[in-house]
Design an enzyme around this catalytic site. Structure first.
Site, PDB file in Angstrom:
ATOM      1  N   VAL A 187       0.853  -1.202   0.000  1.00 28.80           N
ATOM      2  CA  VAL A 187       0.000   0.000   0.000  1.00 28.80           C
ATOM      3  C   VAL A 187       0.883   1.243   0.000  1.00 28.80           C
ATOM      4  O   VAL A 187       1.694   1.442   0.904  1.00 28.80           O
ATOM      5  CB  VAL A 187      -0.933   0.038   1.230  1.00 28.80           C
ATOM      6  CG1 VAL A 187      -1.796   1.295   1.204  1.00 28.80           C
ATOM      7  CG2 VAL A 187      -1.814  -1.200   1.274  1.00 28.80           C
ATOM      8  N   GLY A 189       3.475   2.266  -1.775  1.00 31.84           N
ATOM      9  CA  GLY A 189       4.919   2.160  -2.028  1.00 31.84           C
ATOM     10  C   GLY A 189       5.801   2.456  -0.831  1.00 31.84           C
ATOM     11  O   GLY A 189       5.801   1.721   0.153  1.00 31.84           O
ATOM     12  N   ILE A 200       5.682   4.791   1.384  1.00 33.00           N
ATOM     13  CA  ILE A 200       5.114   5.464   2.565  1.00 33.00           C
ATOM     14  C   ILE A 200       4.895   4.456   3.696  1.00 33.00           C
ATOM     15  O   ILE A 200       4.193   3.474   3.516  1.00 33.00           O
ATOM     16  CB  ILE A 200       3.762   6.145   2.241  1.00 33.00           C
ATOM     17  CG1 ILE A 200       3.913   7.085   1.043  1.00 33.00           C
ATOM     18  CG2 ILE A 200       3.209   6.864   3.451  1.00 33.00           C
ATOM     19  CD1 ILE A 200       2.588   7.674   0.568  1.00 33.00           C
ATOM     20  N   GLY A 234       5.417   7.170 -18.695  1.00 30.53           N
ATOM     21  CA  GLY A 234       5.677   5.935 -17.958  1.00 30.53           C
ATOM     22  C   GLY A 234       4.924   5.831 -16.638  1.00 30.53           C
ATOM     23  O   GLY A 234       5.188   4.936 -15.839  1.00 30.53           O
ATOM     24  N   GLU A 262       0.387   2.153 -17.501  1.00 29.32           N
ATOM     25  CA  GLU A 262       0.776   1.018 -18.331  1.00 29.32           C
ATOM     26  C   GLU A 262       0.009   1.055 -19.647  1.00 29.32           C
ATOM     27  O   GLU A 262      -0.982   1.776 -19.786  1.00 29.32           O
ATOM     28  CB  GLU A 262       0.465  -0.268 -17.572  1.00 29.32           C
ATOM     29  CG  GLU A 262       1.254  -0.320 -16.280  1.00 29.32           C
ATOM     30  CD  GLU A 262       1.226  -1.666 -15.610  1.00 29.32           C
ATOM     31  OE1 GLU A 262       0.830  -2.640 -16.256  1.00 29.32           O
ATOM     32  OE2 GLU A 262       1.606  -1.715 -14.437  1.00 29.32           O
ATOM     33  N   LYS A 317      -5.931  -1.905  -2.210  1.00 28.61           N
ATOM     34  CA  LYS A 317      -5.293  -1.190  -1.104  1.00 28.61           C
ATOM     35  C   LYS A 317      -6.332  -0.751  -0.071  1.00 28.61           C
ATOM     36  O   LYS A 317      -6.064  -0.746   1.132  1.00 28.61           O
ATOM     37  CB  LYS A 317      -4.517   0.010  -1.653  1.00 28.61           C
ATOM     38  CG  LYS A 317      -3.351  -0.442  -2.539  1.00 28.61           C
ATOM     39  CD  LYS A 317      -2.834   0.666  -3.411  1.00 28.61           C
ATOM     40  CE  LYS A 317      -1.682   0.206  -4.281  1.00 28.61           C
ATOM     41  NZ  LYS A 317      -1.281   1.195  -5.280  1.00 28.61           N
TER      42      LYS A 317
HETATM   43  P1  NAP Z   1       7.990  -6.812 -12.362  1.00 32.64           P
HETATM   44  O1  NAP Z   1       8.913  -5.702 -12.733  1.00 32.64           O
HETATM   45  O2  NAP Z   1       6.961  -7.261 -13.341  1.00 32.64           O
HETATM   46  O3  NAP Z   1       8.883  -8.065 -11.934  1.00 32.64           O
HETATM   47  C1  NAP Z   1       8.343  -9.330 -11.682  1.00 32.64           C
HETATM   48  C2  NAP Z   1       9.503 -10.300 -11.454  1.00 32.64           C
HETATM   49  O4  NAP Z   1       8.941 -11.557 -11.040  1.00 32.64           O
HETATM   50  C3  NAP Z   1      10.352 -10.579 -12.708  1.00 32.64           C
HETATM   51  O5  NAP Z   1      11.691 -10.627 -12.370  1.00 32.64           O
HETATM   52  C4  NAP Z   1       9.842 -11.950 -13.171  1.00 32.64           C
HETATM   53  O6  NAP Z   1      10.839 -12.739 -13.787  1.00 32.64           O
HETATM   54  C5  NAP Z   1       9.451 -12.594 -11.858  1.00 32.64           C
HETATM   55  N1  NAP Z   1       8.378 -13.577 -12.043  1.00 32.64           N
HETATM   56  C6  NAP Z   1       7.132 -13.363 -12.468  1.00 32.64           C
HETATM   57  N2  NAP Z   1       6.439 -14.518 -12.507  1.00 32.64           N
HETATM   58  C7  NAP Z   1       7.313 -15.475 -12.118  1.00 32.64           C
HETATM   59  C8  NAP Z   1       7.218 -16.888 -11.954  1.00 32.64           C
HETATM   60  N3  NAP Z   1       6.094 -17.524 -12.245  1.00 32.64           N
HETATM   61  N4  NAP Z   1       8.309 -17.563 -11.517  1.00 32.64           N
HETATM   62  C9  NAP Z   1       9.461 -16.923 -11.232  1.00 32.64           C
HETATM   63  N5  NAP Z   1       9.616 -15.579 -11.364  1.00 32.64           N
HETATM   64  C10 NAP Z   1       8.550 -14.878 -11.805  1.00 32.64           C
HETATM   65  O7  NAP Z   1       7.189  -6.457 -11.019  1.00 32.64           O
HETATM   66  P2  NAP Z   1       7.487  -5.250  -9.974  1.00 32.64           P
HETATM   67  O8  NAP Z   1       7.039  -3.967 -10.545  1.00 32.64           O
HETATM   68  O9  NAP Z   1       8.872  -5.391  -9.455  1.00 32.64           O
HETATM   69  O10 NAP Z   1       6.432  -5.607  -8.812  1.00 32.64           O
HETATM   70  C11 NAP Z   1       6.631  -6.722  -7.942  1.00 32.64           C
HETATM   71  C12 NAP Z   1       5.528  -6.752  -6.871  1.00 32.64           C
HETATM   72  O11 NAP Z   1       5.595  -5.558  -6.104  1.00 32.64           O
HETATM   73  C13 NAP Z   1       4.100  -6.820  -7.424  1.00 32.64           C
HETATM   74  O12 NAP Z   1       3.298  -7.585  -6.564  1.00 32.64           O
HETATM   75  C14 NAP Z   1       3.638  -5.368  -7.395  1.00 32.64           C
HETATM   76  O13 NAP Z   1       2.233  -5.242  -7.286  1.00 32.64           O
HETATM   77  C15 NAP Z   1       4.335  -4.885  -6.142  1.00 32.64           C
HETATM   78  N6  NAP Z   1       4.561  -3.439  -6.108  1.00 32.64           N
HETATM   79  C16 NAP Z   1       5.222  -2.842  -7.148  1.00 32.64           C
HETATM   80  C17 NAP Z   1       5.442  -1.485  -7.118  1.00 32.64           C
HETATM   81  C18 NAP Z   1       6.187  -0.792  -8.234  1.00 32.64           C
HETATM   82  O14 NAP Z   1       6.359   0.419  -8.174  1.00 32.64           O
HETATM   83  N7  NAP Z   1       6.644  -1.488  -9.253  1.00 32.64           N
HETATM   84  C19 NAP Z   1       4.946  -0.722  -6.037  1.00 32.64           C
HETATM   85  C20 NAP Z   1       4.286  -1.350  -4.985  1.00 32.64           C
HETATM   86  C21 NAP Z   1       4.096  -2.727  -5.033  1.00 32.64           C
HETATM   87  P3  NAP Z   1      11.511 -12.336 -15.200  1.00 32.64           P
HETATM   88  O15 NAP Z   1      12.280 -11.075 -14.925  1.00 32.64           O
HETATM   89  O16 NAP Z   1      12.413 -13.475 -15.525  1.00 32.64           O
HETATM   90  O17 NAP Z   1      10.371 -12.165 -16.151  1.00 32.64           O
END
Ligand code: NAP
Length: 448
Positions: free
Chosen positions: A133, A135, A137, A188, A191, A206
């Site tokens: 929730v 990021g 914060i 960016g 999405e 959230k």
């Molecule tokens: P992301 O950039 O899409 O990265 C996902 C990672 O997980 C990749 O490295 C991917 O592997 C790996 N992955 C996905 N499915 C997999 C599987 N079945 N087996 C093994 N590895 C797998 O995601 P992100 O933005 O870092 O977000 C990660 C989490 O944090 C999510 O739950 C998101 O909601 C949460 N979150 C993100 C943010 C943000 O700002 N991005 C903020 C708050 C919360 P590959 O690299 O090999 O494809």
């Protein structure tokens, strides 16, 4: 100096957030050890594709596609893959094997939080998800720990940066929704498929998490009423601005009595108290602290019986900011292992029920296009009064069509707090009045 023990950390996912977490674990190992009271050894990183480029240079030997084996041998598991499966199964496996789990997966926690918590309790391990929730914060820990001796009455959150950016663009440039969305995608902030953000689903996950922690009851996504921002028009924004408001997508959780009075009472003896958990575009007075949250920033505003009003502000997304929240959870989990036990986790002693949207109580902004005739204002005011909705502000602007020379009037009404059901009935009745050309907008207002 006594030798510190070593805790094995398994990292699942190496994307935006995971790569930054891996970097911090490797670069700041000594600092983390002194803060946690144990050395945190990055044992491995599970990904889908071993050859995918990474944002951070990391030893190739750390990577694996066998997430299941990795979690079975870890003291601490960080899940940053996203999605429901295989994340859910891996988290459950990790906890059954005695590992504490840190995740940023709001979709999973909102959907299946009760199962995850049950397993954590059974295994006696810590499950934490500060990053899920808003990021960077720190908001879940303050609610869960710092405010555990108080009663929260209401939470208002700007918890989705994409929609805040779009609404802010519309407010500052007069752009239509589609143009502001295109700009957000170009920069960016949104999405290619923006549905989860603009339709409010991300904020709804959230909202469920915030409501669960604030009201000591487990709420899921199904308990959250959700309306996104795709139907907010430039005209809505302009009218709101003109009346001294700004439109924000808010995640709202507030406790109400059956009569709709906000209350801090934990549970009613008659069981009448429930929690309204909802996400929708909301008008806020421009002087409200949340109105100043611009661009893709997030903020959460909390009202509590003794603390009064609190606001938490910062970056709601991004690899580094989110990794900061993950690391805080990780250190806390490591400390719990060092001290021997997870300590007291969040409680679910509230057991209040989620109310339907019809029971929500808020103020409303209503825009009406009316005939410019004598007695119109009185007719409308009487109709509102007959439905138990009292008017706080009523403003009229006269327009003259240059070609036809016909005058029409635009009426802007802000009501006092009323139930959704009463407001809906009022609007239906207003539509039936012969002096009404159209109802141009109906929007909820907070903070008046
Ligand atoms: P992301 O950039 O899409 O990265 C996902 C990672 O997980 C990749 O490295 C991917 O592997 C790996 N992955 C996905 N499915 C997999 C599987 N079945 N087996 C093994 N590895 C797998 O995601 P992100 O933005 O870092 O977000 C990660 C989490 O944090 C999510 O739950 C998101 O909601 C949460 N979150 C993100 C943010 C943000 O700002 N991005 C903020 C708050 C919360 P590959 O690299 O090999 O494809």
């Amino acid at each position: 100096m006594t030798e510190l023990r070593t805790l094995k950390v398994a990292l699942l996912g190496c994307g935006n957030v995971g790569a930054q977490v891996a970097r911090i674990l490797l670069d700041d190992a000594d600092m983390l050890a002194s803060r946690a009271g144990a050395r945190l050894e990055l044992a491995g990183i599970a990904v889908r594709n071993l050859d995918a480029p990474r944002e951070v240079e990391l030893p190739r030997g750390l990577f694996t596609t066998d997430a299941e084996t990795l979690v079975k041998d870890a003291d601490l598991v960080i899940e940053l893959m996203g999605g429901i499966e295989p994340a859910r199964t891996l988290i459950l496996t990790a906890m059954r094997n005695g590992a504490c789990v840190v995740t940023g997966n709001k979709a999973l926690v909102a959907k299946d939080g009760p199962t995850l918590h049950e397993e954590a309790d059974k295994a006696g391990v810590q499950l934490s998800y500060e990053a899920a929730v808003a990021g960077a914060i720190p908001i879940l820990r303050p609610i869960r720990d710092s405010l555990s001796g108080d009663r929260i009455t209401r939470v208002l959150g700007i918890v989705n940066g994409t929609t805040n950016f779009i609404l802010d663009q519309m407010d500052s440039t007069g752009a239509q929704f589609a143009d502001a969305l295109a700009e957000a995608q170009r920069l960016g902030y949104a999405e290619a498929d923006p549905t989860a953000d603009v339709e409010g689903y991300d904020a709804a996950s959230k909202a469920a998490i915030l409501a669960s922690l604030s009201f000591h009851t487990r709420f899921s996504l199904d308990d959250v009423y959700c309306e996104g921002i795709s139907s907010v028009t430039a005209a809505d924004i302009a009218a709101a601005k003109d009346a001294g408001f700004v439109i924000k997508l808010l995640a709202i959780a507030e406790k109400l009595t059956a009569e709709g009075t906000k209350t801090g009472t934990e549970t009613g003896a008659d069981g009448n108290i429930g929690v309204s958990v909802r996400v929708h575009p909301t008008l806020l007075p421009r002087e409200h602290p949340l109105a100043a949250v611009r661009g893709a920033f997030n903020a959460v505003f909390i009202e509590a019986e003794n603390a009064g009003e609190l606001m938490f502000y910062g970056q709601g997304a991004g690899g580094k900011p989110t990794a900061s929240a993950v690391m805080g959870d990780l250190i806390s989990a490591a400390r719990s292992i060092v001290l021997g036990g997870p300590g007291r986790a969040e409680t679910t002693t509230g057991q209040v029920s989620a109310l339907p949207i019809a029971a929500a109580v808020t103020s409303y902004y209503i825009g009406l296009d009316v005939a410019d005739q004598p007695g119109v204002l009185a007719k409308i005011a009487r109709l509102f009064a007959d439905h138990g909705v009292s008017i706080e502000i009523m403003r009229q602007t006269i327009h003259r069509d240059a070609d036809s020379n016909i005058e029409s009037a635009e009426l802007r009404i802000v009501t006092h707090r009323a139930s959704e059901a009463a407001l809906a009935a009022t609007v239906e009745a207003v539509k039936g009045l012969d002096v009404i050309n159209s109802v141009t907008s109906v929007l909820r207002v907070e903070g008046v």
